[in-house]
Write a protein that holds these residues in place. Structure first.
Motif: not given
Lengths: 495, 118
Positions: B9, B11, B13-14, B16-17, B20-21, B24, B53, B103, B106-107
């Motif tokens: 993607d 973007e 920030l996407l 990075r997010a 993170a998800i 985790r 994307d 979210a 996606m998971l």
């Protein structure tokens, strides 16, 4: 008192007196024999001879005399004075004339009727003249009364002398109230003082004034828009002003309507453009929303797990995304506003270029089109920022449609001050295929488009050009450029 | 070594997010803001699933897929209107995720392509 003269002298006096009477005159005895007549008598009866008719009877000389006349003679001999000021008379030879005549008895020393006197005057010419004048006056009176245009005569000091019905209708007063009672100044709003002075000056120097648009204050207090034209005349050594007054109410209403339609067209075109740009706009907003969603989820996990660092990172990401989405929406709101709600103001060229690029960015990025921006001007123009932004968005969208699929695909937007002229030029170039020669003059026409059905309304360039022209500028396809290049030039405000 | 999820993607920030998800949740993930770099990685490494994307500078997801020789589970992620139309009829597109997706979605999708925890 009478003068005593010898009889022979009297006779001569009488003969000469009658001869020179400047009309047809004759004196007769009781048998209607000619005693004397004026020099014009025979000619007046159509007889061009100079024969001696004294002693002959009237009927011997003019056998064709009609019975009505003979009756008049009889009555005259009976002592009656008869006269007619206008008698329509058809002569034997077919001539038609107007006569003024008088038949009167003359009396002898004993008071008895000695005969009659006949005076006739041909007043045909006077009658014709009078009729022509009457007709003329009637024509002019009708014109004045029926004219749909207001007509008004006034003194140099502004006092109204004559107003026709159309003018009285315009100002709402009656003839009695207006003529001789009201002045031009009483019905003129003060804000026209300067304009009035200018018109008076024009009147003084050229003897005419107008066309002059102003308002009158009507009797009911409302104002009515009018257009005046006028000129000076002299009447009995007094200078007066004639004015023609047109009621402009309908015209103004029409102008307002046309302006409203124009603004509606601009708004409609803009909203159509926004519709076409919707996909790119959705993407622009959905990315920040997605960031917010994913980081919010992350934040939840971080809070549960006591991970402050991740929590802070997530919060920062959320806020950055929210701010970004906010700016996009603000840009759209600004762009969507109706330009008529904005008064004219100073518009910074570099600002509207930035705004337009911001609105179009998503689409441009997604189509792998390289955008170059070259803005060197700090000029300002006077007008409506939203309308001018709309023009740039239109040009950028068109450039994008052309450049997409081109190898390489690029767009260049430039904004520079024009040398040697108080103008700024903004240009949008693209690497798309050149416009076909026959399209070049038609592209600015309404509803003309080279795009496929559903890809464009074809209104954009015609409206863009009308916006630019309303701003005192020009929008053209630069035929001399090696690529497709649209250039708009606007007059700069120097503050 | 589990095969990672690849997220492409432009973007950051996407990316990075997503890191993170998935991180985790113990899922390996490799993110790329440059589609060419992402393409090169997928061609050179075994991957569990690719999330890409749609609209990116220089190439979109379908163009990238066309250049990808290997067969991999491939999802188009997009904030566009009418996303389904983008993927219609392309047998190499496994599915579509519409931004802003929850979210959890996606998971769930990603987990379906991972070997079950043993």
């Amino acid at each position: 008192m009478s003068v005593a003269l010898p009889v022979e002298t009297l006779r001569r006096l009488f003969a000469d007196f009658v001869r020179h009477v400047p009309m047809a005159a004759a004196a007769f005895d009781r048998e209607m024999r000619y005693l004397a007549h004026s020099d014009g008598w025979l000619a007046a009866h159509g007889d061009t001879t100079t024969r001696d008719i004294l002693g002959l009877t009237h009927y011997e000389v003019f056998p064709e005399i009609r019975d009505e006349w003979r009756e008049l003679h009889r009555r005259g001999l009976a002592g009656e004075i008869q006269r007619r000021d206008h008698d329509y008379f058809e002569r034997a030879d077919g001539r038609r004339e107007w006569l003024r005549w008088l038949v009167a008895p003359w009396r002898d020393a004993d008071g008895a009727v000695g005969g009659i006197l006949i005076y006739t005057e041909n007043v045909t010419e006077q009658m014709d003249t009078r009729r022509r004048l009457d007709q003329r006056e009637s024509t002019i009176r009708d014109f004045f009364a029926q004219s749909p245009l207001g007509l008004n005569l006034c003194r140099m000091d502004g006092l109204w002398l004559e107003s026709n019905p159309a003018f009285l209708r315009i100002i709402g007063y009656t003839h009695e109230e207006a003529d001789g009672g009201l002045t031009y100044w009483q019905l003129t709003p003060r804000k026209y003082d300067a304009a009035e002075a200018a018109q008076l000056e024009q009147l003084r120097t050229t003897r005419r004034y107008g066309p002059y648009e102003k308002e009158f204050i009507r009797k009911d207090g409302t104002t009515i828009p009018v257009r005046l034209n006028g000129f000076l005349i002299e009447r009995e050594s007094e200078t007066l002003i004639w004015s023609l007054i047109e009621d402009m109410t309908e015209q103004r209403a029409l102008e307002r309507e046309v302006e409203e339609e124009r603004l509606k067209a601009i708004q409609a075109s803009k909203l159509a453009m926004l519709g076409e740009m919707a996909a790119g706009i959705a993407h622009e907003i959905n990315n920040p929303l997605s960031i917010i969603e994913l980081f919010a989820y992350t934040l939840q996990g971080a809070l549960d797990g006591g991970d402050a660092a991740t929590a802070r990172e997530a919060i920062a990401g959320i806020r950055a995304a929210a701010s970004r989405a906010g700016k996009i929406v603000q840009g759209l709101s600004r762009f969507s506003r109706e330009s008529q709600r904005e008064p004219r103001a100073d518009v910074e060229i570099d600002a509207i270029v930035t705004e337009a690029i911001g609105l179009c960015r998503a689409r441009l990025a997604g189509d792998a089109i390289a955008l170059t921006v070259d803005v060197s001007t700090r000029a300002r123009v006077e007008g409506h920022a939203i309308e001018l932004t709309q023009v740039l968005v239109n040009l950028l969208n068109n450039a994008r449609d052309a450049a997409r699929g081109a190898e390489p695909g690029w767009i260049r937007i430039t904004a520079h001050d024009v040398a040697d002229a108080p103008l700024v030029e903004i240009a949008v170039e693209d690497s798309g295929p050149p416009l076909p020669a026959d399209a070049r003059d038609r592209i600015f026409r309404p509803f003309f488009t080279t795009k496929k059905v559903g890809e464009g309304t074809g209104l954009g360039l015609s409206i863009s050009r009308s916006i630019v022209e309303r701003h005192g500028g020009t929008l053209d396809l630069d035929a001399a450029a090696p690529c497709t290049r649209f250039a708009l030039r606007l007059p700069v405000v120097r503050r | 070594m589990t095969e990672p999820v690849v997220y492409i993607d432009d973007e950051p920030l996407l990316c990075r997010a997503t890191e993170a998800i998935l991180g985790r949740s113990g899922i390996a993930v490799a993110t790329f803001t440059d589609p060419l770099a992402g393409l090169a990685y997928v061609e050179a490494h075994p991957v569990a699933v690719v999330l890409c994307d749609y609209r990116m500078p220089r190439m979109n997801a379908l163009e990238l897929l066309q250049q990808l020789a290997r067969a991999v589970p491939f999802y188009i992620v997009s904030g566009e209107l009418d996303v389904a139309r983008l993927a219609a009829g392309n047998p190499r597109v496994t599915g579509v995720l519409t931004k802003p997706f929850p979210a959890e979605e996606m998971l769930e999708l990603v987990r379906a392509h991972l070997p079950t925890a043993g």
